[in-house]
Motif scaffolding. Structure first.
Motif, PDB file in Angstrom:
ATOM      1  N   GLY A 124      17.806  -9.789  -0.586  1.00 44.53           N
ATOM      2  CA  GLY A 124      16.672  -8.885  -0.457  1.00 44.53           C
ATOM      3  C   GLY A 124      16.617  -7.851  -1.557  1.00 44.53           C
ATOM      4  N   SER A 125      17.734  -7.186  -1.829  1.00 47.34           N
ATOM      5  CA  SER A 125      17.764  -6.174  -2.886  1.00 47.34           C
ATOM      6  C   SER A 125      17.548  -6.790  -4.256  1.00 47.34           C
ATOM      7  CB  SER A 125      19.095  -5.418  -2.854  1.00 47.34           C
ATOM      8  OG  SER A 125      20.179  -6.291  -3.134  1.00 47.34           O
ATOM      9  N   ALA A 126      18.064  -8.016  -4.450  1.00 47.28           N
ATOM     10  CA  ALA A 126      17.882  -8.686  -5.736  1.00 47.28           C
ATOM     11  C   ALA A 126      16.413  -8.975  -5.998  1.00 47.28           C
ATOM     12  CB  ALA A 126      18.692  -9.975  -5.774  1.00 47.28           C
ATOM     13  N   PHE A 127      15.671  -9.390  -4.970  1.00 50.23           N
ATOM     14  CA  PHE A 127      14.252  -9.681  -5.141  1.00 50.23           C
ATOM     15  C   PHE A 127      13.457  -8.399  -5.397  1.00 50.23           C
ATOM     16  CE2 PHE A 127      14.912 -13.954  -3.313  1.00 50.23           C
ATOM     17  CZ  PHE A 127      14.115 -14.680  -4.181  1.00 50.23           C
ATOM     18  N   ILE A 128      13.785  -7.333  -4.669  1.00 55.73           N
ATOM     19  CA  ILE A 128      13.057  -6.082  -4.879  1.00 55.73           C
ATOM     20  C   ILE A 128      13.304  -5.551  -6.289  1.00 55.73           C
ATOM     21  CG2 ILE A 128      12.984  -3.652  -4.213  1.00 55.73           C
ATOM     22  CD1 ILE A 128      13.197  -4.447  -1.371  1.00 55.73           C
ATOM     23  N   LYS A 129      14.564  -5.562  -6.721  1.00 57.24           N
ATOM     24  CA  LYS A 129      14.876  -5.112  -8.077  1.00 57.24           C
ATOM     25  C   LYS A 129      14.243  -6.021  -9.116  1.00 57.24           C
ATOM     26  CE  LYS A 129      19.274  -2.645  -7.476  1.00 57.24           C
ATOM     27  NZ  LYS A 129      20.713  -2.618  -7.870  1.00 57.24           N
ATOM     28  N   GLY A 130      14.377  -7.324  -8.896  1.00 53.71           N
ATOM     29  CA  GLY A 130      13.859  -8.271  -9.875  1.00 53.71           C
ATOM     30  C   GLY A 130      12.363  -8.138 -10.072  1.00 53.71           C
ATOM     31  N   PHE A 131      11.595  -8.141  -8.972  1.00 50.70           N
ATOM     32  CA  PHE A 131      10.145  -8.041  -9.100  1.00 50.70           C
ATOM     33  C   PHE A 131       9.707  -6.625  -9.473  1.00 50.70           C
ATOM     34  CE2 PHE A 131      10.158 -12.041  -6.716  1.00 50.70           C
ATOM     35  CZ  PHE A 131       9.188 -12.745  -7.417  1.00 50.70           C
TER      36      PHE A 131
ATOM     37  N   ALA B 283       1.977  -3.104  -9.221  1.00 50.79           N
ATOM     38  CA  ALA B 283       2.108  -3.131  -7.762  1.00 50.79           C
ATOM     39  C   ALA B 283       3.563  -3.285  -7.337  1.00 50.79           C
ATOM     40  CB  ALA B 283       1.251  -4.258  -7.187  1.00 50.79           C
ATOM     41  N   ALA B 284       4.277  -4.239  -7.953  1.00 51.57           N
ATOM     42  CA  ALA B 284       5.670  -4.483  -7.573  1.00 51.57           C
ATOM     43  C   ALA B 284       6.563  -3.310  -7.956  1.00 51.57           C
ATOM     44  CB  ALA B 284       6.169  -5.763  -8.245  1.00 51.57           C
ATOM     45  N   SER B 285       6.343  -2.740  -9.118  1.00 50.07           N
ATOM     46  CA  SER B 285       7.159  -1.588  -9.538  1.00 50.07           C
ATOM     47  C   SER B 285       6.872  -0.377  -8.667  1.00 50.07           C
ATOM     48  CB  SER B 285       6.894  -1.270 -11.007  1.00 50.07           C
ATOM     49  OG  SER B 285       7.310  -2.329 -11.841  1.00 50.07           O
ATOM     50  N   ALA B 286       5.602  -0.179  -8.283  1.00 52.90           N
ATOM     51  CA  ALA B 286       5.272   0.946  -7.400  1.00 52.90           C
ATOM     52  C   ALA B 286       5.959   0.793  -6.049  1.00 52.90           C
ATOM     53  CB  ALA B 286       3.756   1.032  -7.222  1.00 52.90           C
ATOM     54  N   PHE B 287       5.968  -0.424  -5.516  1.00 51.56           N
ATOM     55  CA  PHE B 287       6.668  -0.666  -4.252  1.00 51.56           C
ATOM     56  C   PHE B 287       8.163  -0.400  -4.406  1.00 51.56           C
ATOM     57  CE2 PHE B 287       9.001  -3.539  -1.423  1.00 51.56           C
ATOM     58  CZ  PHE B 287       8.489  -3.145  -0.190  1.00 51.56           C
ATOM     59  N   TYR B 288       8.723  -0.839  -5.520  1.00 59.13           N
ATOM     60  CA  TYR B 288      10.150  -0.628  -5.795  1.00 59.13           C
ATOM     61  C   TYR B 288      10.479   0.856  -5.871  1.00 59.13           C
ATOM     62  CZ  TYR B 288      14.517  -0.905  -8.560  1.00 59.13           C
ATOM     63  OH  TYR B 288      15.804  -0.765  -9.027  1.00 59.13           O
ATOM     64  N   VAL B 289       9.639   1.603  -6.577  1.00 61.77           N
ATOM     65  CA  VAL B 289       9.877   3.045  -6.732  1.00 61.77           C
ATOM     66  C   VAL B 289       9.742   3.760  -5.394  1.00 61.77           C
ATOM     67  CG1 VAL B 289       8.981   5.158  -7.784  1.00 61.77           C
ATOM     68  CG2 VAL B 289       9.203   3.081  -9.159  1.00 61.77           C
ATOM     69  N   LEU B 290       8.681   3.431  -4.628  1.00 66.74           N
ATOM     70  CA  LEU B 290       8.473   4.090  -3.339  1.00 66.74           C
ATOM     71  C   LEU B 290       9.560   3.716  -2.343  1.00 66.74           C
ATOM     72  CD1 LEU B 290       4.599   3.748  -3.000  1.00 66.74           C
ATOM     73  CD2 LEU B 290       5.908   5.779  -3.617  1.00 66.74           C
ATOM     74  N   LYS B 291      10.028   2.470  -2.402  1.00 66.23           N
ATOM     75  CA  LYS B 291      11.073   2.027  -1.485  1.00 66.23           C
ATOM     76  C   LYS B 291      12.365   2.810  -1.687  1.00 66.23           C
ATOM     77  CE  LYS B 291      12.376  -0.976   1.695  1.00 66.23           C
ATOM     78  NZ  LYS B 291      11.718  -1.034   3.031  1.00 66.23           N
ATOM     79  N   LEU B 292      12.587   3.236  -2.927  1.00 73.70           N
ATOM     80  CA  LEU B 292      13.816   3.969  -3.234  1.00 73.70           C
ATOM     81  C   LEU B 292      13.632   5.470  -3.173  1.00 73.70           C
ATOM     82  CD1 LEU B 292      14.719   1.127  -4.086  1.00 73.70           C
ATOM     83  CD2 LEU B 292      15.938   2.168  -5.981  1.00 73.70           C
ATOM     84  N   GLY B 293      12.443   5.935  -2.835  1.00 75.44           N
ATOM     85  CA  GLY B 293      12.259   7.354  -2.611  1.00 75.44           C
ATOM     86  C   GLY B 293      11.581   8.122  -3.717  1.00 75.44           C
ATOM     87  N   GLY B 294      11.006   7.464  -4.694  1.00 74.34           N
ATOM     88  CA  GLY B 294      10.268   8.157  -5.740  1.00 74.34           C
ATOM     89  C   GLY B 294      10.914   8.052  -7.103  1.00 74.34           C
ATOM     90  N   PRO B 295      10.179   8.445  -8.155  1.00 75.60           N
ATOM     91  CA  PRO B 295      10.671   8.296  -9.529  1.00 75.60           C
ATOM     92  C   PRO B 295      11.934   9.089  -9.836  1.00 75.60           C
ATOM     93  CG  PRO B 295       8.297   8.693  -9.487  1.00 75.60           C
ATOM     94  CD  PRO B 295       8.798   8.949  -8.114  1.00 75.60           C
ATOM     95  N   SER B 296      12.150  10.208  -9.145  1.00 77.38           N
ATOM     96  CA  SER B 296      13.299  11.065  -9.484  1.00 77.38           C
ATOM     97  C   SER B 296      14.627  10.338  -9.301  1.00 77.38           C
ATOM     98  CB  SER B 296      13.273  12.335  -8.633  1.00 77.38           C
ATOM     99  OG  SER B 296      13.340  12.009  -7.244  1.00 77.38           O
ATOM    100  N   VAL B 297      14.671   9.393  -8.366  1.00 78.58           N
ATOM    101  CA  VAL B 297      15.911   8.657  -8.125  1.00 78.58           C
ATOM    102  C   VAL B 297      16.327   7.871  -9.363  1.00 78.58           C
ATOM    103  CG1 VAL B 297      17.016   6.907  -6.667  1.00 78.58           C
ATOM    104  CG2 VAL B 297      15.369   8.496  -5.678  1.00 78.58           C
TER     105      VAL B 297
END
Length: 501
Positions: A220-227, A181-195
């Motif tokens: 904020g960015s540290a928490f998103i990356k970390g989780f 769940a957290a990784s999916a949110f991280y990936v979607l927040k950054l625009g998808g796996p291609s990034v």
């Protein structure tokens, strides 16, 4: 007479007589390796560096740096040749040998540093001497830990508690769900796996444009990356250990499928293209030592080849940091040139920090407090300290302030020489105790595939490079998230955890 001959021949048959064969074979092998290994680390490599042409002055700094390099090389050789797997101590001495020994020695010989030194030459002498003293304090702490016997928890009669720390089966499944769940949110927040397969520069720009970074604060960015990264890595490590230690798990399709899915997830969020080299090194070492927990030969191979990798591979491993048009050209006339032009600024930054402290004074715990309270945003804590490397870089007048602040520096800024010696001694003590408990956790008589320490120790060992390199304010975030995840899934109920085997 027949019975006498039978009893005499019995010890020569079967496994009991073969038990000493492996230790004897390794003892012979270690003797064969010890001489070239020690000569190579302590004598040959420093001699080759000393023979390099350059404008360096052979003053006190030169000789102190040579002593530090040889000392660290001898201790690293000891770690490699030891019959025990000293995971955290081995990684510590590998870092010291390369980042605080070989690289600064090459810089002193050639007369060039990655970051300018703004203070007098005496500050560099002080920095080298303090690193040497800190290493001796680390060794003293490790020696004290080796003299103190380990206390084992005595499980209760019903197995309700008191046993070793194990991963609760249900909570581990919840960690897997959290990871996806957290990784999916991280990936979607950054625009998808291609990034994640472009460059670190594009990742940073995407994070900045996502709105999670506020001016002056990266919480904020540290928490998103970390989780987005840490739970995925931890889940992979636990399932890797389960497959490596349990025949039943390897015959269970659901376990294998979850492991494959976690591998695919980590290839996206923790790949070497879009992540810092130190973080990917953490991922790689944690995975390797988890997948091969009881292989002493593999442990020794990692430490021995790590020196070569740090000298040859690591300085060139940042080719994905920038986009294609912005990559730094790789130009090197000598194998030692990257050591004086790129990444290894730890010693010179310690010298600059000494100069900064001489003008501003010690901070008496302020910097360490800021690192411990990394999660507090600057909007709430307006006077929150910045990274030690950033503060020193700003004082130096540099535009690029992404500078290292090795652990010796963090202690020096806040607590002075006495605090630095005490801090390094405590770290040596903790590392040695953890190594001893880890050695018990990965044995066949240990707590099995659910051992939390068997996962935590390799992760900390890999993360040691980040902690030692610093600054701490940048380093503690992911470590705190990992600790939180481990605490939430840990149980001391042996009987429940035993069902996983």
């Amino acid at each position: 007479m027949t019975s006498v001959h039978t009893s005499a021949r019995t010890p020569t048959r079967g496994k009991p007589s073969d038990a000493p064969a492996r230790p004897i074979a390794w003892a012979m092998l270690s003797r064969a390796l010890s001489v070239p290994l020690i000569l190579g680390l302590v004598c040959f490599l420093p001699a080759v560096i000393a023979a390099q042409p350059g404008s360096g002055v052979r003053d006190t700094a030169y000789w102190l740096q040579l002593v530090l390099t040889c000392y660290a090389g001898a201790r690293l050789a000891t770690m490699i040749l030891s019959t025990r797997r000293r995971l955290l101590q081995g990684v510590f001495w590998m870092f010291v040998y390369i980042a605080m020994g070989v690289a600064p020695f090459a810089q002193v010989v050639i007369g060039q540093t990655p970051t300018p030194m703004v203070g007098p030459r005496q500050d560099l002498v002080t920095a080298i001497a303090m690193v040497l003293v800190g290493c001796a304090a680390y060794d003293l702490g490790a020696l004290l830990a080796s003299r103190r016997p380990l206390r084992r928890r005595a499980p209760s009669a019903r197995g309700s508690g008191g046993g070793p720390a194990l991963a609760h089966p249900l909570r581990l499944r919840l960690l897997v769900l959290l990871a996806f769940a957290a990784s999916a949110f991280y990936v979607l927040k950054l625009g998808g796996p291609s990034v994640f397969f472009s460059s670190r520069q594009e990742i940073n720009e995407t994070v900045a444009a996502s709105g999670v970074v506020t001016e002056g604060s990266n919480v904020g960015s540290a928490f998103i990356k970390g989780f987005g990264q840490v739970p995925a890595l931890l889940a992979l490590l636990f399932y890797t250990r389960r497959l490596a230690t349990s025949h039943r798990a390897r015959r269970t399709p659901s376990t294998v499928l979850v492991w494959v899915a976690l591998v695919a997830l980590n290839l996206v969020v923790n790949n070497p293209i879009s992540n810092a080299r130190y973080w990917f090194l953490t991922v790689l070492m944690a995975f390797v030592f988890t997948a091969f927990p009881s292989s002493a030969a593999f442990y020794r191979t990692v430490l021995a080849t790590g020196v070569v990798g740090a000298l040859v591979v690591f300085p060139y491993a940042d080719r994905f940091r920038y986009e294609e048009g912005g990559q730094r050209p790789v130009q090197s006339a000598s194998v030692f040139e990257p050591l004086v032009t790129k990444d290894y600024d730890q010693m010179v930054m310690f010298a600059n920090t000494i100069s900064w402290v001489d003008t501003r004074g010690h901070t008496y715990g302020r910097q360490l407090t800021g690192s411990a309270l990394f999660f507090v945003p600057r909007a709430v804590w307006s006077g929150k300290p910045e990274d030690t490397g950033v503060r020193v870089g700003q004082w130096m007048g540099l535009r690029m302030t992404n500078l290292s602040a090795p652990l010796w520096t963090e202690f020096w800024v806040d607590l002075g020489p006495a605090g630095m010696v005490g801090g390094m001694a405590l770290i040596g003590y903790a590392a040695a105790r953890t190594d001893r408990r880890y050695a018990l956790a990965v044995t066949r008589a240990g707590p099995g595939s659910g051992s939390v320490l068997a996962i935590a120790a390799p992760l900390i060992a890999g993360y040691t490079f980040i902690l030692l390199r610093g600054p701490l304010l940048q380093a503690v975030g992911k470590l705190a998230i990992a600790a939180l995840c481990l605490v939430l899934i840990t149980t001391f109920r042996e009987q429940r955890a035993a069902r996983r085997r």
